[in-house]
Design an enzyme around this catalytic site. Sequence first.
Site, PDB file in Angstrom:
ATOM      1  N   ASN A  57      -9.775  -5.334  -4.436  1.00 49.79           N
ATOM      2  CA  ASN A  57     -10.637  -4.517  -3.739  1.00 49.79           C
ATOM      3  C   ASN A  57     -12.088  -4.485  -3.996  1.00 49.79           C
ATOM      4  OD1 ASN A  57      -8.042  -2.246  -2.820  1.00 49.79           O
ATOM      5  ND2 ASN A  57      -8.689  -3.996  -1.736  1.00 49.79           N
ATOM      6  N   ASP A  77      -2.138   1.545   3.870  1.00 49.52           N
ATOM      7  CA  ASP A  77      -3.013   0.530   4.428  1.00 49.52           C
ATOM      8  C   ASP A  77      -3.066   1.035   6.204  1.00 49.52           C
ATOM      9  OD1 ASP A  77      -3.861  -1.851   5.071  1.00 49.52           O
ATOM     10  OD2 ASP A  77      -2.005  -2.877   5.508  1.00 49.52           O
TER      11      ASP A  77
END
Length: 254
Positions: free
Chosen positions: A75, A27
């Site tokens: 995503n 991340d």
Amino acid sequence: MPRPVVPRSADGERTDATPRHVACVMDGNGRWAARRDLPRTSGHRAAEATVIDIVEAARSAGVRWLSLYAFSTENWRRPGEEVDYLLCLVRRVVRKHAPLLHARGIRCRFLGGADARIPAELARDFADLTTLTSRNRGMTLTVAFDHGGRRDIVEAARSLIRSGAAPEAVDEDSFAAHLPFPDTPDVDLVIRTSGEQRISNFMLWQVAYAEWVFPSVLWPDFRATHFLECLNTYQRRHRRFGGVAADTNGEPGS
């Protein structure tokens, strides 16, 4: 490269506390780029060096299973330009580093769905790397791409139903046998970079009793030294799996 601290038991004997299975939620790529006034794609490109560094660090530290969260089922909601870039980047990374991974004896696998949105060329590259490294006996590297923990559980339930299993015969072991890659051990340690503290639908079944570490470092800046610090943090913890631990006086702790 520094080695992880190895804790010792009360009588001074060496205790091997290296986590067997480490999973990383990679991340912070977008924030890394934003802080430099760069497009988000620059953050994804910079993340490539981190991936290779962490794979090498994990292998050197004795980690037997390493899982990397590269692309989730959610995503796909990102801007089309970013998604297209990620698909091209992943294909380039897979092709570029396949010889190195194979030379290191690493077995590579890809955890995710057969989404029609994945280009055929990328799916073929995934399959080729899986086949190339299938006989390797070193660390197993699992790349979670188009992965969703909830979807895996739903698909396992459907598979179990199709198998005709009687309800009273279903237990955790029989259910887990229908998950993707059922030989994968439970995750011992999850590292999520950037300081965010969320599960994000990642390997929900396998992380049930994992220890979590949330370094504030953004993924493109995350390196072997940070990874080893996370291992050291893990080694200082006492995993109780719902039970109780003894304190220094040998009495049950909370």
